[in-house]
Design a protein around this motif. Structure first.
Motif, mmCIF file in Angstrom:
data_model
loop_
_atom_site.group_PDB
_atom_site.id
_atom_site.type_symbol
_atom_site.label_atom_id
_atom_site.label_comp_id
_atom_site.label_asym_id
_atom_site.label_seq_id
_atom_site.Cartn_x
_atom_site.Cartn_y
_atom_site.Cartn_z
ATOM 1 N N ARG A 1 43.559 43.297 39.217
ATOM 2 C CA ARG A 1 44.923 43.135 39.717
ATOM 3 C C ARG A 1 44.930 43.034 41.246
ATOM 4 O O ARG A 1 44.092 43.627 41.928
ATOM 5 C CB ARG A 1 45.796 44.304 39.274
ATOM 6 N N GLU B 1 48.459 35.789 41.940
ATOM 7 C CA GLU B 1 48.091 36.623 40.803
ATOM 8 C C GLU B 1 47.914 35.719 39.587
ATOM 9 O O GLU B 1 48.763 34.867 39.312
ATOM 10 C CB GLU B 1 49.185 37.650 40.536
ATOM 11 N N HIS C 1 46.822 35.348 35.379
ATOM 12 C CA HIS C 1 46.647 36.009 34.079
ATOM 13 C C HIS C 1 46.247 34.957 33.050
ATOM 14 O O HIS C 1 46.940 33.945 32.884
ATOM 15 C CB HIS C 1 47.941 36.693 33.642
ATOM 16 N N ASP D 1 43.407 39.917 34.049
ATOM 17 C CA ASP D 1 44.050 39.753 35.349
ATOM 18 C C ASP D 1 43.013 39.392 36.408
ATOM 19 O O ASP D 1 41.940 39.997 36.473
ATOM 20 C CB ASP D 1 44.763 41.043 35.764
#
Length: 211
Positions: free
Chosen positions: A26, A151, A153, A158
């Motif tokens: 993350r 970010e 996914h 992640d």
């Protein structure tokens, strides 16, 4: 995946010089704060990348369900080095964008395609009085560099990525990207992530490590 024939014309080919680092896990708050010292735009979308069949030298994706983008890899002019701060593989690309009208059953998850969710923070830089500064996007063909902190996914995992993309006159791409990188890395990237050669790769190379 099939789709209705696209309406309209594809964009003209856009040349770019890029460097990207991709890290597992993350995105840490310290990194977003580090990036937040520049003005940013935010965007969330899902892109789908074609992984099978493999097409050497091409990156193909459906961007946000709205456009089909084809990028051709034109080789690497060398290594970006920001002393004691970052080292990455420079990559030259040409990109075309086609209007895309997905069928009703399209989900971005058909066989051979990999969906990648993205939350992007983008800061734009251009030359002003001989200096690189953060500012709004310039007209096409003006020297500029977009920097994104994203970010990511995909398949339940992640990741996050920091990428630079210079566009404009071909003879100014390298100097524009290098000046932008020196400004961004004038403060070191916080945390444990190391922007080095091992972590430097395009999305396509990351998703298809054996191509």
């Amino acid at each position: 995946m099939t789709a209705e024939p696209p309406e309209g014309r594809p964009s003209e080919a856009e040349r770019s010089l890029e460097v990207r680092w991709i890290f597992p896990g993350r995105l840490e708050t310290a990194v977003t704060e580090w990036f937040g010292r520049f003005p940013i735009e935010t965007e969330s979308r899902e892109d789908s990348y074609l992984l099978d069949p493999r097409i050497v030298g091409l990156s193909v994706k459906v961007r946000g369900g709205m456009a089909l983008e084809v990028k051709r890899y034109d080789g690497s002019p060398g290594i970006l080095e920001v002393a004691d701060r970052a080292r990455g593989h420079l990559e030259s690309w040409q990109k075309w964008s086609f209007p895309f009208s997905p069928p009703a059953q399209y989900s971005g998850r058909q066989n051979g395609w990999r969906p990648v969710g993205k939350k992007r923070r983008i800061s734009r830089f251009s030359l002003a009085g001989g200096q690189i500064v953060a500012r709004a996007a310039l007209p096409d063909h003006e020297p500029q560099c977009d920097v994104e902190l994203t970010e990511v996914h995909t398949v339940g995992e992640d990741w996050w990525t920091l990428g630079f993309e210079a566009s404009g006159p071909a003879d100014l791409l390298a100097s524009t990207l290098e000046a932008t990188a020196r400004l961004v890395f004038s403060h070191p990237l916080p945390g444990d992530a190391d922007p080095d050669l091992d972590n430097s790769k395009s999305y396509q190379r990351w998703l298809s490590p054996h191509r």
